[in-house]
Design a protein around this motif. Structure first.
Motif, PDB file in Angstrom:
ATOM      1  N   LEU A 103      -7.358   6.419   2.126  1.00 19.07           N
ATOM      2  CA  LEU A 103      -7.775   5.188   1.454  1.00 19.07           C
ATOM      3  C   LEU A 103      -6.582   4.437   0.888  1.00 19.07           C
ATOM      4  O   LEU A 103      -5.600   5.029   0.460  1.00 19.07           O
ATOM      5  CB  LEU A 103      -8.766   5.505   0.337  1.00 19.07           C
ATOM      6  N   ARG A 104      -6.716   3.139   0.839  1.00 13.27           N
ATOM      7  CA  ARG A 104      -5.664   2.272   0.299  1.00 13.27           C
ATOM      8  C   ARG A 104      -5.428   2.576  -1.180  1.00 13.27           C
ATOM      9  O   ARG A 104      -6.371   2.769  -1.941  1.00 13.27           O
ATOM     10  CB  ARG A 104      -6.099   0.814   0.482  1.00 13.27           C
ATOM     11  N   ILE A 154       6.954   4.860   1.863  1.00 14.36           N
ATOM     12  CA  ILE A 154       6.723   6.279   1.568  1.00 14.36           C
ATOM     13  C   ILE A 154       5.726   6.447   0.426  1.00 14.36           C
ATOM     14  O   ILE A 154       4.836   7.286   0.491  1.00 14.36           O
ATOM     15  CB  ILE A 154       8.053   6.984   1.224  1.00 14.36           C
ATOM     16  N   LYS A 155       5.869   5.636  -0.621  1.00 14.31           N
ATOM     17  CA  LYS A 155       4.982   5.754  -1.787  1.00 14.31           C
ATOM     18  C   LYS A 155       3.520   5.546  -1.376  1.00 14.31           C
ATOM     19  O   LYS A 155       2.654   6.361  -1.699  1.00 14.31           O
ATOM     20  CB  LYS A 155       5.377   4.736  -2.851  1.00 14.31           C
ATOM     21  N   CYS A 156       3.244   4.470  -0.656  1.00 12.31           N
ATOM     22  CA  CYS A 156       1.859   4.170  -0.260  1.00 12.31           C
ATOM     23  C   CYS A 156       1.334   5.185   0.753  1.00 12.31           C
ATOM     24  O   CYS A 156       0.176   5.582   0.697  1.00 12.31           O
ATOM     25  CB  CYS A 156       1.756   2.755   0.287  1.00 12.31           C
ATOM     26  N   LYS A 157       2.186   5.620   1.674  1.00 12.22           N
ATOM     27  CA  LYS A 157       1.765   6.606   2.666  1.00 12.22           C
ATOM     28  C   LYS A 157       1.416   7.922   1.979  1.00 12.22           C
ATOM     29  O   LYS A 157       0.425   8.565   2.316  1.00 12.22           O
ATOM     30  CB  LYS A 157       2.870   6.807   3.708  1.00 12.22           C
ATOM     31  N   THR A 175       7.609  -4.504   6.351  1.00  8.90           N
ATOM     32  CA  THR A 175       6.984  -4.717   5.051  1.00  8.90           C
ATOM     33  C   THR A 175       5.745  -3.837   4.955  1.00  8.90           C
ATOM     34  O   THR A 175       4.924  -3.815   5.873  1.00  8.90           O
ATOM     35  CB  THR A 175       6.582  -6.198   4.885  1.00  8.90           C
ATOM     36  N   CYS A 176       5.605  -3.117   3.851  1.00 12.71           N
ATOM     37  CA  CYS A 176       4.450  -2.244   3.633  1.00 12.71           C
ATOM     38  C   CYS A 176       3.170  -3.070   3.648  1.00 12.71           C
ATOM     39  O   CYS A 176       3.083  -4.103   2.974  1.00 12.71           O
ATOM     40  CB  CYS A 176       4.591  -1.507   2.311  1.00 12.71           C
ATOM     41  N   MET A 177       2.187  -2.611   4.396  1.00  9.91           N
ATOM     42  CA  MET A 177       0.926  -3.339   4.510  1.00  9.91           C
ATOM     43  C   MET A 177       0.045  -3.177   3.271  1.00  9.91           C
ATOM     44  O   MET A 177      -0.941  -3.892   3.125  1.00  9.91           O
ATOM     45  CB  MET A 177       0.174  -2.879   5.761  1.00  9.91           C
ATOM     46  N   ASP A 178       0.406  -2.258   2.370  1.00  8.42           N
ATOM     47  CA  ASP A 178      -0.357  -2.083   1.136  1.00  8.42           C
ATOM     48  C   ASP A 178       0.275  -2.839  -0.033  1.00  8.42           C
ATOM     49  O   ASP A 178      -0.370  -3.658  -0.664  1.00  8.42           O
ATOM     50  CB  ASP A 178      -0.481  -0.601   0.775  1.00  8.42           C
TER      51      ASP A 178
END
Length: 79
Positions: free
Chosen positions: A74-75, A62-65, A39-42
């Motif tokens: 940054l988040r 991929i999107k958040c990275k 699960t994405c941490m963001d």
């Protein structure tokens, strides 16, 4: 002497990177035990299976990275 220093710097960088990967693997194992693995941490979306196959210790989709890479780590701001 310059070549020796460059080689030494490269070896130090490799050791640091390997230590970072070991830390990320440990964190992934903790997420596996807690049920949060994959699960994405963001954004909390499930991380794509292919991404986890390539990088089993991935913390972000991929999107958040991609957003993090563009904004200096940054988040993402979802507001």
């Amino acid at each position: 002497l310059g070549s020796d220093n460059a080689l030494h710097d490269m070896e130090l960088a490799m050791i640091t990177n390997e230590g970072d990967v070991v830390e990320m693997i440990d964190e992934a194992m903790e997420r596996l035990l807690s049920g949060d693995y994959g699960t994405c941490m963001d954004c909390t979306v499930k991380i794509n299976h292919e991404r986890l196959e390539a990088k089993p210790y991935a913390r972000f989709c991929i999107k958040c990275k991609t957003i993090r890479e563009k904004n200096g780590g940054l988040r993402p701001d979802y507001n």
